[in-house]
Design an enzyme around this catalytic site. Structure first.
Site, mmCIF file in Angstrom:
data_model
loop_
_atom_site.group_PDB
_atom_site.id
_atom_site.type_symbol
_atom_site.label_atom_id
_atom_site.label_comp_id
_atom_site.label_asym_id
_atom_site.label_seq_id
_atom_site.Cartn_x
_atom_site.Cartn_y
_atom_site.Cartn_z
ATOM 1 N N GLY A 26 -24.172 9.824 20.232
ATOM 2 C CA GLY A 26 -25.392 9.132 20.610
ATOM 3 C C GLY A 26 -25.290 7.805 20.064
ATOM 4 C CG ASP A 27 -27.157 6.073 17.766
ATOM 5 O OD1 ASP A 27 -28.286 5.941 18.180
ATOM 6 O OD2 ASP A 27 -26.906 6.886 16.927
ATOM 7 C CE LYS A 30 -28.276 8.726 25.402
ATOM 8 N NZ LYS A 30 -27.645 8.863 24.316
ATOM 9 C CG HIS A 55 -33.325 6.557 24.329
ATOM 10 N ND1 HIS A 55 -33.320 7.212 25.130
ATOM 11 C CD2 HIS A 55 -32.268 6.968 23.336
ATOM 12 C CE1 HIS A 55 -32.732 8.443 24.949
ATOM 13 N NE2 HIS A 55 -32.016 8.347 23.885
ATOM 14 C CD GLN A 260 -30.733 13.447 20.268
ATOM 15 O OE1 GLN A 260 -31.152 14.279 21.184
ATOM 16 N NE2 GLN A 260 -31.674 12.694 19.805
ATOM 17 C CG LEU A 400 -16.182 -2.713 26.431
ATOM 18 C CD1 LEU A 400 -15.784 -3.016 27.924
ATOM 19 C CD2 LEU A 400 -14.924 -2.330 25.802
ATOM 20 C CG ASP A 401 -20.713 -7.486 23.473
ATOM 21 O OD1 ASP A 401 -20.613 -6.273 23.622
ATOM 22 O OD2 ASP A 401 -21.501 -7.945 22.917
ATOM 23 N N GLY A 496 -21.988 -7.059 26.941
ATOM 24 C CA GLY A 496 -23.185 -7.858 26.325
ATOM 25 C C GLY A 496 -24.684 -7.251 26.355
HETATM 26 P P1 IMP Z 1 -31.758 16.294 14.260
HETATM 27 O O1 IMP Z 1 -31.527 15.939 15.669
HETATM 28 O O2 IMP Z 1 -33.014 15.603 13.532
HETATM 29 O O3 IMP Z 1 -32.221 17.796 14.147
HETATM 30 O O4 IMP Z 1 -30.673 15.947 13.248
HETATM 31 C C1 IMP Z 1 -29.437 16.418 13.719
HETATM 32 C C2 IMP Z 1 -28.098 15.673 13.847
HETATM 33 O O5 IMP Z 1 -28.137 14.724 15.037
HETATM 34 C C3 IMP Z 1 -27.943 14.654 12.639
HETATM 35 O O6 IMP Z 1 -26.737 14.358 12.382
HETATM 36 C C4 IMP Z 1 -28.852 13.387 13.322
HETATM 37 O O7 IMP Z 1 -28.397 12.247 12.565
HETATM 38 C C5 IMP Z 1 -28.279 13.525 14.722
HETATM 39 N N1 IMP Z 1 -28.931 12.760 15.742
HETATM 40 C C6 IMP Z 1 -30.186 13.114 16.172
HETATM 41 N N2 IMP Z 1 -30.808 12.220 16.912
HETATM 42 C C7 IMP Z 1 -29.727 11.465 17.109
HETATM 43 C C8 IMP Z 1 -29.644 10.145 17.887
HETATM 44 O O8 IMP Z 1 -30.630 9.893 18.722
HETATM 45 N N3 IMP Z 1 -28.703 9.363 17.710
HETATM 46 C C9 IMP Z 1 -27.761 9.723 16.910
HETATM 47 N N4 IMP Z 1 -27.629 10.729 15.788
HETATM 48 C C10 IMP Z 1 -28.606 11.520 16.234
HETATM 49 MG MG MG Z 2 -30.092 5.942 19.524
#
Ligand code: IMP
Ligand code: MG
Length: 504
Positions: A26-27, A30, A55, A260, A400-401, A496
């Protein structure tokens, strides 16, 4: 040279349904890619997860973070439809808070739809989630505390409530009683003081739903509040599956917005350190009410050449290893504290822990939902190759930046296994074995030591580059190498934060 508008228009020429998912934890950025490609889309649908997501979209210099509303909402005034699909879990309070933010910024949401079939997140889901994720709990997952897991459990346990129940008082009440009563005996096993403390959390509206030590949850208060939510959300509650089917028939351009990442997927991720929905592209299409066979293209968003993870779970390339995991998981770790405590951290620091913090500063890697520092590590190709097997070869490399000033870039090209002999079906993994494709099981990953290839950094600003030919030679070398050592095909590069900072 073509403008970004023309490039996106060309991009859509051959496709109707586009899935945008993350290949990592995730992160990965997107939000920006969805916002960009939505220029020529008619409909944007979310299909998985809930308000655990964060997001971030940047437009006209202003940053918006959405947790549940799709990232295409800023296009509402242009008549584009944003849908919270049936595979999501919905906390109505979060939806209403996000609508309020939109109103405050004079942004419209007339074309928002919420699937009547999506499952509801209820106060006891948040309570159960938070009870299981107290710091003292052994093997905790480190969830976002939003009640996501328990809401999905209720769904699969056939005790869930759906969004449509908000519109039918008697049905809501009957289902609520059943769902709550089945959990009271379990909830009574916990220290009443801890239960009370969690019930007073702002996410549970500071005690609004707390009854007393014996019955814990005030079901009348839940009913009242949720019926009120139902009245406010009624204009948006729709049979979105039927709407999407009709849109497919009319050949509309549709974006399926992932949440995610694949490695957090309940079915394909590093179980049990995962979220409770299937974050792969096929899980996403199911959740959007679309047959996966109708998806024309899947883009796997991949942060490069570093990656991040929030919460617990194995992360072989983590900079600073255990020390980083521990620090990022501690209660005191916030952006402010970190800035004060580690003023010398930097992207070129010789100490890995401080280099990780330096990259975190540079990429502003703090959870959009929880504010937690994201654990930082180098790009991991065994995990990426595994993700490509699931999500397909088309990659969007983002951020990438962030490493513009980095002197040396390290990329993990394989693992050396250093754990006890492990039986993986008919395969036996022995200490010293090399793995080019990750086995995502947490037990295996925890013992994988990364082998790195080092590259010289390009050390200049790339954010204004608009074609891959203009990129510095050193960066082009890395991209060339990636094409050889992974089955990935590079489709889009993000250099960027702004829409224009994108290479097709
Ligand atoms: P939950 O989704 O709150 O049950 O969390 C389960 C795991 O997914 C944990 O490790 C959270 O940190 C991770 N997690 C849930 N949503 C995100 C997200 O949007 N970005 C990054 N990690 C996430
Ligand atoms: Mg996120």
């Amino acid at each position: 040279m073509k403008t970004i508008h023309e490039k996106i228009r060309d991009f859509w020429k051959k496709i109707r349904v586009l899935a945008i998912v993350c290949n990592q934890f995730g992160d990965s950025g997107k939000g920006k890619i969805i916002d960009l490609l939505a220029l020529f889309a008619n409909i944007i649908v979310r299909g998985t997860g809930g308000d655990n997501a964060g997001h971030t979209v940047l437009t006209n210099g202003k940053k918006y973070t959405f947790h549940v509303i799709p990232s295409g909402i800023l296009y509402d005034s242009e008549g584009k439809t944003n849908i919270i699909g049936k595979g999501t879990v919905v906390n109505p309070r979060t939806v209403l808070l996000e609508l309020a933010t939109l109103r405050e910024n004079n942004l419209s949401y007339n074309n928002l739809m919420i699937s009547l079939k999506a499952n509801l997140i209820l106060p006891h889901h948040i309570l159960i989630d938070r009870l299981g994720n107290r710091p003292e709990v052994k093997d905790r997952i480190g969830t976002t505390g939003r009640g996501i897991g328990p809401a999905y459990v209720d769904h699969y346990d056939r005790q869930g409530l759906i969004v449509n129940d908000l519109l039918n008082e008697d049905i809501f009440w009957g289902k609520l009683k059943r769902s709550v009563e089945n959990k009271i005996a379990f909830l009574k096993c916990f220290d009443p003081e801890i239960v009370k403390q969690i019930m007073n959390h702002p996410h549970l509206e500071n005690g609004r739903y707390y009854h007393n030590e014996k019955s814990i949850l005030d079901m009348d208060a839940i009913l009242d509040r949720y019926l009120e939510y139902g009245r406010e959300l009624r204009p948006f509650i729709r049979d979105t599956d039927a709407f999407v089917r009709e849109a497919l028939f009319q050949e509309k351009n549709i974006i399926l917005e992932g949440a995610q990442g694949l490695l957090l997927s309940i079915d394909s991720g590093t179980y049990p350190f995962v979220t409770s929905s299937d974050c792969s592209w096929f899980g996403l299409s199911e959740g959007c009410g679309i047959n996966p066979g109708r998806v024309d293209l899947v883009l796997g968003v991949t942060k490069s050449f570093y990656m991040t993870r929030v919460g617990e779970g194995p992360f072989p390339t983590e900079l600073g290893g255990e020390m980083s995991a521990k620090w990022c998981g501690s209660k005191e770790a916030t952006k402010e504290k970190e800035t004060q405590k580690y003023p010398n951290a930097g992207v070129n620091h010789k100490d890995e822990f401080l280099q990780g913090i330096g990259i975190r500063f540079e990429g502003d890697e703090y959870g959009a939902t929880t504010g937690r520092p994201r654990r930082v590590g180098w790009l991991d190709l065994p995990l990426l190759r595994y993700a490509i097997l699931r999500n397909g070869p088309y990659l969007v490399l983002t951020k990438l930046d962030v490493l513009d000033r980095c002197e040396t870039i390290k990329i993990c090209h394989e693992y050396v296994y250093a754990g006890p002999t492990y039986h993986y079906g008919e395969r036996v993994i022995n200490p010293g074995d090399k793995l080019r494709v990750a086995i995502p099981n947490a037990e295996v990953l925890a013992h994988c030591q990364p082998a790195y290839k080092e590259f010289e950094g390009w050390q200049c600003d790339i954010s204004k580059k608009r074609s891959s030919n203009d990129l510095p030679e050193k960066l082009r070398e890395i991209l060339q190498w990636l094409r050889i050592v992974t089955p990935g095909r590079l489709s889009i590069l993000s250099v960027g934060a702004d829409r224009e900072d994108t290479i097709f």
